[in-house]
Each structure stands twice: as C-alpha cells, then as structure tokens.
Scaffold this active site. Structure first.
Site, PDB file in Angstrom:
ATOM      1  N   LYS A  40     -50.962 -46.196  -3.113  1.00  0.00           N
ATOM      2  CA  LYS A  40     -52.272 -45.667  -2.815  1.00  0.00           C
ATOM      3  C   LYS A  40     -53.259 -46.783  -2.497  1.00  0.00           C
ATOM      4  O   LYS A  40     -54.330 -46.549  -1.949  1.00  0.00           O
ATOM      5  CB  LYS A  40     -52.802 -44.900  -4.038  1.00  0.00           C
ATOM      6  CG  LYS A  40     -51.946 -43.742  -4.479  1.00  0.00           C
ATOM      7  CD  LYS A  40     -52.529 -43.133  -5.765  1.00  0.00           C
ATOM      8  CE  LYS A  40     -51.574 -42.202  -6.429  1.00  0.00           C
ATOM      9  NZ  LYS A  40     -52.062 -41.810  -7.778  1.00  0.00           N
ATOM     10  N   GLY A  41     -52.921 -48.014  -2.907  1.00  0.00           N
ATOM     11  CA  GLY A  41     -53.892 -49.108  -2.937  1.00  0.00           C
ATOM     12  C   GLY A  41     -54.596 -49.422  -1.631  1.00  0.00           C
ATOM     13  O   GLY A  41     -55.713 -49.920  -1.634  1.00  0.00           O
ATOM     14  N   ASP A  97     -52.748 -53.472   0.511  1.00  0.00           N
ATOM     15  CA  ASP A  97     -53.908 -53.971  -0.223  1.00  0.00           C
ATOM     16  C   ASP A  97     -53.705 -55.425  -0.635  1.00  0.00           C
ATOM     17  O   ASP A  97     -54.516 -56.282  -0.321  1.00  0.00           O
ATOM     18  CB  ASP A  97     -54.207 -53.087  -1.452  1.00  0.00           C
ATOM     19  CG  ASP A  97     -52.996 -52.855  -2.351  1.00  0.00           C
ATOM     20  OD1 ASP A  97     -51.873 -53.320  -2.019  1.00  0.00           O
ATOM     21  OD2 ASP A  97     -53.156 -52.195  -3.396  1.00  0.00           O
ATOM     22  N   ASP A 100     -48.422 -59.638  -3.513  1.00  0.00           N
ATOM     23  CA  ASP A 100     -48.350 -60.405  -4.762  1.00  0.00           C
ATOM     24  C   ASP A 100     -47.097 -61.276  -4.756  1.00  0.00           C
ATOM     25  O   ASP A 100     -47.145 -62.435  -4.364  1.00  0.00           O
ATOM     26  CB  ASP A 100     -48.403 -59.420  -5.931  1.00  0.00           C
ATOM     27  CG  ASP A 100     -48.420 -60.099  -7.282  1.00  0.00           C
ATOM     28  OD1 ASP A 100     -48.874 -61.262  -7.366  1.00  0.00           O
ATOM     29  OD2 ASP A 100     -47.977 -59.489  -8.271  1.00  0.00           O
ATOM     30  N   PHE A 149     -55.258 -60.286 -12.200  1.00  0.00           N
ATOM     31  CA  PHE A 149     -55.078 -58.909 -11.745  1.00  0.00           C
ATOM     32  C   PHE A 149     -56.354 -58.392 -11.100  1.00  0.00           C
ATOM     33  O   PHE A 149     -57.402 -58.352 -11.735  1.00  0.00           O
ATOM     34  CB  PHE A 149     -54.662 -58.011 -12.912  1.00  0.00           C
ATOM     35  CG  PHE A 149     -53.933 -56.796 -12.448  1.00  0.00           C
ATOM     36  CD1 PHE A 149     -52.575 -56.844 -12.154  1.00  0.00           C
ATOM     37  CD2 PHE A 149     -54.612 -55.601 -12.277  1.00  0.00           C
ATOM     38  CE1 PHE A 149     -51.898 -55.727 -11.697  1.00  0.00           C
ATOM     39  CE2 PHE A 149     -53.939 -54.468 -11.816  1.00  0.00           C
ATOM     40  CZ  PHE A 149     -52.587 -54.527 -11.531  1.00  0.00           C
ATOM     41  N   ASP A 156     -56.008 -50.469  -8.013  1.00  0.00           N
ATOM     42  CA  ASP A 156     -56.137 -49.921  -9.375  1.00  0.00           C
ATOM     43  C   ASP A 156     -55.506 -50.780 -10.448  1.00  0.00           C
ATOM     44  O   ASP A 156     -54.672 -51.649 -10.186  1.00  0.00           O
ATOM     45  CB  ASP A 156     -55.461 -48.552  -9.443  1.00  0.00           C
ATOM     46  CG  ASP A 156     -53.936 -48.673  -9.519  1.00  0.00           C
ATOM     47  OD1 ASP A 156     -53.350 -49.390  -8.683  1.00  0.00           O
ATOM     48  OD2 ASP A 156     -53.329 -48.072 -10.435  1.00  0.00           O
ATOM     49  N   ARG A 162     -60.238 -47.676  -8.724  1.00  0.00           N
ATOM     50  CA  ARG A 162     -60.075 -47.606  -7.259  1.00  0.00           C
ATOM     51  C   ARG A 162     -61.394 -47.344  -6.545  1.00  0.00           C
ATOM     52  O   ARG A 162     -61.580 -47.707  -5.388  1.00  0.00           O
ATOM     53  CB  ARG A 162     -59.112 -46.464  -6.878  1.00  0.00           C
ATOM     54  CG  ARG A 162     -57.673 -46.679  -7.303  1.00  0.00           C
ATOM     55  CD  ARG A 162     -56.787 -45.644  -6.607  1.00  0.00           C
ATOM     56  NE  ARG A 162     -55.484 -45.509  -7.237  1.00  0.00           N
ATOM     57  CZ  ARG A 162     -54.439 -46.289  -6.991  1.00  0.00           C
ATOM     58  NH1 ARG A 162     -54.541 -47.285  -6.143  1.00  0.00           N
ATOM     59  NH2 ARG A 162     -53.290 -46.084  -7.610  1.00  0.00           N
TER      60      ARG A 162
HETATM   61  P1  IMP Z   1     -45.479 -57.309  -4.699  1.00  0.00           P
HETATM   62  O1  IMP Z   1     -44.279 -56.474  -4.394  1.00  0.00           O
HETATM   63  O2  IMP Z   1     -45.270 -58.152  -5.926  1.00  0.00           O
HETATM   64  O3  IMP Z   1     -45.953 -58.126  -3.521  1.00  0.00           O
HETATM   65  O4  IMP Z   1     -46.636 -56.328  -5.124  1.00  0.00           O
HETATM   66  C1  IMP Z   1     -47.221 -55.540  -4.206  1.00  0.00           C
HETATM   67  C2  IMP Z   1     -47.958 -54.348  -4.777  1.00  0.00           C
HETATM   68  O5  IMP Z   1     -48.212 -54.453  -6.192  1.00  0.00           O
HETATM   69  C3  IMP Z   1     -49.332 -54.296  -4.146  1.00  0.00           C
HETATM   70  O6  IMP Z   1     -49.296 -53.567  -2.928  1.00  0.00           O
HETATM   71  C4  IMP Z   1     -50.152 -53.616  -5.208  1.00  0.00           C
HETATM   72  O7  IMP Z   1     -50.053 -52.221  -5.080  1.00  0.00           O
HETATM   73  C5  IMP Z   1     -49.528 -54.062  -6.500  1.00  0.00           C
HETATM   74  N1  IMP Z   1     -50.260 -55.222  -7.038  1.00  0.00           N
HETATM   75  C6  IMP Z   1     -49.911 -56.513  -7.015  1.00  0.00           C
HETATM   76  N2  IMP Z   1     -50.840 -57.304  -7.572  1.00  0.00           N
HETATM   77  C7  IMP Z   1     -51.829 -56.482  -7.955  1.00  0.00           C
HETATM   78  C8  IMP Z   1     -53.111 -56.701  -8.589  1.00  0.00           C
HETATM   79  O8  IMP Z   1     -53.540 -57.817  -8.896  1.00  0.00           O
HETATM   80  N3  IMP Z   1     -53.839 -55.579  -8.806  1.00  0.00           N
HETATM   81  C9  IMP Z   1     -53.423 -54.316  -8.478  1.00  0.00           C
HETATM   82  N4  IMP Z   1     -52.261 -54.082  -7.871  1.00  0.00           N
HETATM   83  C10 IMP Z   1     -51.469 -55.150  -7.617  1.00  0.00           C
HETATM   84 MG    MG Z   2     -49.743 -51.580  -2.805  1.00  0.00          MG
END
Ligand code: IMP
Ligand code: MG
Length: 174
Positions: A40-41, A97, A100, A149, A156, A162
C-alpha cells in the site's frame, strides 16, 4: 506511541515529485506507459506523481508482503495482488515508496519482466543509502535516506501514520 522526527517536509516532497514527474514526462512522451504502484505504501506518492506527469498513462497496482506488522523484513516475499493490465509490449514504470534491502524490488522486477514488457524502469520515492551503495538499479529516485524506520506520506508502521503529509523517522525503532 513512539516519537516521530520529521526528515522531509511536504514542500520538499512536492518539489521532488515535480522534478521526477518532469523527467518521466520527457522520457515517456506519447509512449502511454503503465505505472505499476506497489501497495500500500506507494499510493500517496503514485497519486501525486501521476497528477504531475501530465502525459497519457495507465495505472495499475501490485501488492506484495514482506514485513507483516514489524519493522524488519522476514526475507520472504509473497505476491498478494497481481497487475490486471496486460504488460506485454508496454513501457512499465514500477513505483515504490522505499527500497530498503532491495529484495522486494528484485522479486517484483523478475515478476514484471516475465510479462514481456517493452521496457521496465523503477521510480522510488526513497532508497536506503546502503542499497544505493550496492548499486541498486533505480532509474528515478526522490531521496536517499539513512537507516531508521520511516513513516508518513503513505508509508506505515503497523498500518499507522500513512495519512501524515510529511515524512518522519520513528525514534527508537529499526
Ligand atoms: P525491501 O524488500 O527490504 O527493499 O523492502 C521494501 C518494502 O518494505 C518497502 O516497499 C516498504 O513497504 C517496506 N519498508 C522498508 N523500509 C521501511 C521503512 O523504513 N518504513 C516503512 N516501510 C518500510
Ligand atoms: Mg512497499
């Protein structure tokens, strides 16, 4: 409730989204790209972005889960909702969004490429400095962010925050 520290104001975000939209407008012109938002982000970012781009385009969504209700990745990606649009031969822009670890991006990229798009590019509002240093392929990036975070502007923590127009770091988390 954990204290929030503001790291990006709505006016900084607005300026940056406008800049990204200008780049997308000049790169895509009349190609009628499909913008695939990651639920949803990315919903607030995508909504602001498409209104600034000002070219004909389509919008679709994909939903994946990796985090559940916590702040650390489980390392497993599940596809919860697929795109409904036929992406074969289309110019696709994946909109997320925050990148990470880059795991979600890697999985979604493979999934979208399996649909045979003419091209696939990535537009992320935020990406960790660490994942950028590793060379993550992000074609359009809003802001690099350090560890911590982040919440707000669609993003969220356990479904909270959000609705906030600015972006914050949750103190004492992550
Ligand atoms: P990744 O797979 O580790 O790159 O994480 C990607 C997804 O994790 C993002 O699209 C977000 O939805 C969520 N995410 C990662 N870091 C954060 C954060 O700091 N706050 C909120 N959501 C996060
Ligand atoms: Mg996301």
């Amino acid at each position: 409730m954990a204290p929030l520290r503001r790291i990006l104001s709505r006016s900084q975000i607005r300026r940056t989204v406008k800049g990204l939209a200008a780049q997308l407008r000049s790169d895509y012109g009349e190609e009628r790209p499909v913008f695939v938002g990651c639920l949803k982000g990315a919903f607030v970012f995508l909504a602001d972005l498409v209104r600034q781009v000002g070219i004909p385009l389509q919008v679709d969504f994909i939903m994946v889960s990796s985090y559940g209700m916590g702040t650390t990745s489980t390392g497993k990606i599940t596809l919860l909702k697929d795109v409904a649009t036929d992406l074969a031969g289309r110019h696709v822009v994946f909109v997320d969004d925050i990148i990470d670890s880059g795991l979600t991006l890697q999985c979604v990229r493979e999934h979208l490429l399996s649909r045979g798009p003419a091209s696939l590019r990535v537009c992320a509002l935020l990406a960790r400095e660490s994942v950028l240093a590793e060379g993550a392929a992000i074609d359009y990036l809003g802001f690099p962010v350090p560890e911590g975070f982040v919440v707000g502007y669609g993003i969220d923590y356990a479904e909270q925050y959000r609705q906030l127009p600015d972006i914050y770091v949750l103190e004492g988390e992550g």
